[in-house]
Write an enzyme that holds these catalytic residues in place. Structure first.
Site, PDB file in Angstrom:
ATOM      1  N   MET A  51      -8.679   8.535  -1.214  1.00  0.00           N
ATOM      2  CA  MET A  51      -9.585   8.866  -0.319  1.00  0.00           C
ATOM      3  C   MET A  51      -9.822  10.168  -0.328  1.00  0.00           C
ATOM      4  SD  MET A  51      -7.212   7.785   3.324  1.00  0.00           S
ATOM      5  CE  MET A  51      -6.773   6.431   3.375  1.00  0.00           C
ATOM      6  N   HIS A  79      -7.938   1.346  -4.559  1.00  0.00           N
ATOM      7  CA  HIS A  79      -8.864   1.224  -3.911  1.00  0.00           C
ATOM      8  C   HIS A  79      -9.812   2.665  -3.527  1.00  0.00           C
ATOM      9  CE1 HIS A  79      -9.531   0.444   0.959  1.00  0.00           C
ATOM     10  NE2 HIS A  79     -10.617   0.320   0.227  1.00  0.00           N
ATOM     11  N   HIS A 138      -0.818  -1.196  -4.450  1.00  0.00           N
ATOM     12  CA  HIS A 138      -2.208  -0.920  -3.689  1.00  0.00           C
ATOM     13  C   HIS A 138      -2.305   0.409  -3.661  1.00  0.00           C
ATOM     14  CE1 HIS A 138      -5.857  -1.808  -1.554  1.00  0.00           C
ATOM     15  NE2 HIS A 138      -5.465  -0.881  -0.938  1.00  0.00           N
ATOM     16  N   ASP A 150      -4.373   3.559  -2.613  1.00  0.00           N
ATOM     17  CA  ASP A 150      -5.475   4.225  -1.509  1.00  0.00           C
ATOM     18  C   ASP A 150      -6.021   5.532  -2.196  1.00  0.00           C
ATOM     19  OD1 ASP A 150      -6.052   1.890   0.104  1.00  0.00           O
ATOM     20  OD2 ASP A 150      -3.980   2.385   0.967  1.00  0.00           O
ATOM     21  N   MET A 200     -11.850   4.802  -1.777  1.00  0.00           N
ATOM     22  CA  MET A 200     -12.513   5.066  -0.406  1.00  0.00           C
ATOM     23  C   MET A 200     -13.261   6.425  -0.654  1.00  0.00           C
ATOM     24  SD  MET A 200      -9.629   3.663   2.302  1.00  0.00           S
ATOM     25  CE  MET A 200      -8.341   3.757   0.891  1.00  0.00           C
ATOM     26  N   MET A 215     -11.720  -4.763   4.727  1.00  0.00           N
ATOM     27  CA  MET A 215     -10.956  -3.907   5.553  1.00  0.00           C
ATOM     28  C   MET A 215     -10.448  -4.333   6.931  1.00  0.00           C
ATOM     29  SD  MET A 215     -10.202  -1.148   3.797  1.00  0.00           S
ATOM     30  CE  MET A 215      -9.219  -0.386   5.086  1.00  0.00           C
ATOM     31  N   SER A 257       0.804  -1.100  -0.039  1.00  0.00           N
ATOM     32  CA  SER A 257       0.001  -0.028  -0.055  1.00  0.00           C
ATOM     33  C   SER A 257       0.955   1.256  -0.145  1.00  0.00           C
ATOM     34  CB  SER A 257      -0.761  -0.062   1.186  1.00  0.00           C
ATOM     35  OG  SER A 257      -1.392   1.284   1.392  1.00  0.00           O
ATOM     36  N   ASP A 304      -6.930  -5.781   4.144  1.00  0.00           N
ATOM     37  CA  ASP A 304      -6.411  -4.374   4.015  1.00  0.00           C
ATOM     38  C   ASP A 304      -6.349  -3.626   5.400  1.00  0.00           C
ATOM     39  OD1 ASP A 304      -5.246  -2.007   3.163  1.00  0.00           O
ATOM     40  OD2 ASP A 304      -6.931  -1.620   1.937  1.00  0.00           O
TER      41      ASP A 304
HETATM   42  C1  DX5 Z   1      -6.454   2.279   5.009  1.00  0.00           C
HETATM   43  C2  DX5 Z   1      -5.926   1.750   3.530  1.00  0.00           C
HETATM   44  C3  DX5 Z   1      -4.954   0.631   4.088  1.00  0.00           C
HETATM   45  C4  DX5 Z   1      -3.658   1.060   4.779  1.00  0.00           C
HETATM   46  C5  DX5 Z   1      -2.951  -0.144   4.726  1.00  0.00           C
HETATM   47  O1  DX5 Z   1      -7.612   3.059   4.960  1.00  0.00           O
HETATM   48  O2  DX5 Z   1      -6.965   1.245   3.039  1.00  0.00           O
HETATM   49  O3  DX5 Z   1      -4.485   0.288   2.668  1.00  0.00           O
HETATM   50  O4  DX5 Z   1      -3.092   2.226   4.358  1.00  0.00           O
HETATM   51  O5  DX5 Z   1      -1.722   0.432   5.540  1.00  0.00           O
HETATM   52  P1  DX5 Z   1      -1.114  -0.311   6.663  1.00  0.00           P
HETATM   53  O6  DX5 Z   1      -0.515  -1.791   6.483  1.00  0.00           O
HETATM   54  O7  DX5 Z   1      -0.181   0.407   7.228  1.00  0.00           O
HETATM   55  O8  DX5 Z   1      -2.145  -0.641   7.801  1.00  0.00           O
HETATM   56 ZN    ZN Z   2      -6.574  -0.014   0.824  1.00  0.00          ZN
END
Ligand code: DX5
Ligand code: ZN
Length: 214
Positions: A36, A66, A32, A34, A68, A137, A7, A171
């Site tokens: 947001m 991903h 991966h 993320d 969010m 999650m 990630s 995740d």
């Molecule tokens: C959280 C993300 C994850 C997260 C993973 O909202 O979707 O991908 O960043 O990071 P670690 O492994 O540090 O929890």
């Molecule tokens: Zn994620």
């Protein structure tokens, strides 16, 4: 075969290319990414511009995007055009999850559905035939570096019992020390941020995770 998905949220933004290259050289399988929106989760992260830059820096590496986001449907085309390799949306949004999964597939991309820790596995039963991956999650989404919520992993058991054979990602707070708990329940893609990017020896962390997964 277990996939390791770093990630990039845990990468140092000032040295992102070097940081990511180090983890890829250590043997990771997919990136991966993320995204947001500051609304579905109380944090902001990246945009399609980063996906485009990653695509040009690491053309052979699949980007597991991903979203969010409260309104992921508005951003499918920009992320697809930027080079997303798959797009995952959340089951908890108000929008038409089934229709959005269909739109992702219609663009030729694998579609994923994700559930927050408090959302039961049964919620996504209707979507399983419409998606290629499920992202469980194991922390409340929004921030890296949190502690893994073990109970969330039981959803993988439920999905496998239900006959789901696609990818199941875990995740949040995942690393070599709990890889076995995840994979023994049917998880076959481990998303790892902190556990890889902050590791002194990411290769050892990946090898240990693969060993624990057997
Ligand atoms: C959280 C993300 C994850 C997260 C993973 O909202 O979707 O991908 O960043 O990071 P670690 O492994 O540090 O929890
Ligand atoms: Zn994620």
């Amino acid at each position: 075969m277990i996939e390791i998905a770093p990630s990039i949220l845990a990468a140092d933004v000032m040295h992102m290319q070097k940081d990511i290259q180090r983890i890829l050289d250590a043997g990771a399988d997919v990136l991966h990414v993320d995204i947001m929106d500051g609304h579905f989760v109380p944090n902001l992260s990246y945009s399609p511009a980063l996906v485009r830059a990653l695509r040009s820096a690491f053309p052979d590496m699949l980007q597991d995007v991903h979203l969010m986001m409260t309104n992921p449907e508005k951003y499918l085309v920009p992320f697809a055009e930027a080079g997303a390799g798959s797009i995952t949306i959340h089951a908890e949004i108000d929008g038409d999850v089934a229709a959005i999964l269909g739109d992702i597939r219609a663009m030729g991309l694998p579609a994923g559905v994700s559930v927050k820790p408090g959302t039961p596995a049964e919620t996504i039963f209707p979507y399983l035939a419409l998606c290629d991956l499920v992202l469980i999650m194991t922390v409340e989404p929004g921030f890296g570096g949190q502690k893994m919520i073990m109970a969330a992993l039981d959803k993988a058991t439920v999905l496998r019992k239900h006959g789901y054979e696609g990818i199941i990602s875990a995740d949040g707070g995942i690393g070599p020390d709990n890889a076995h708990e995840a994979t023994s329940r049917g998880v076959n893609r481990l998303v790892m941020g902190t556990a890889l990017f902050k590791a002194a020896d990411p290769r050892a962390a990946i090898l240990k995770s693969r060993r624990e997964a057997r």
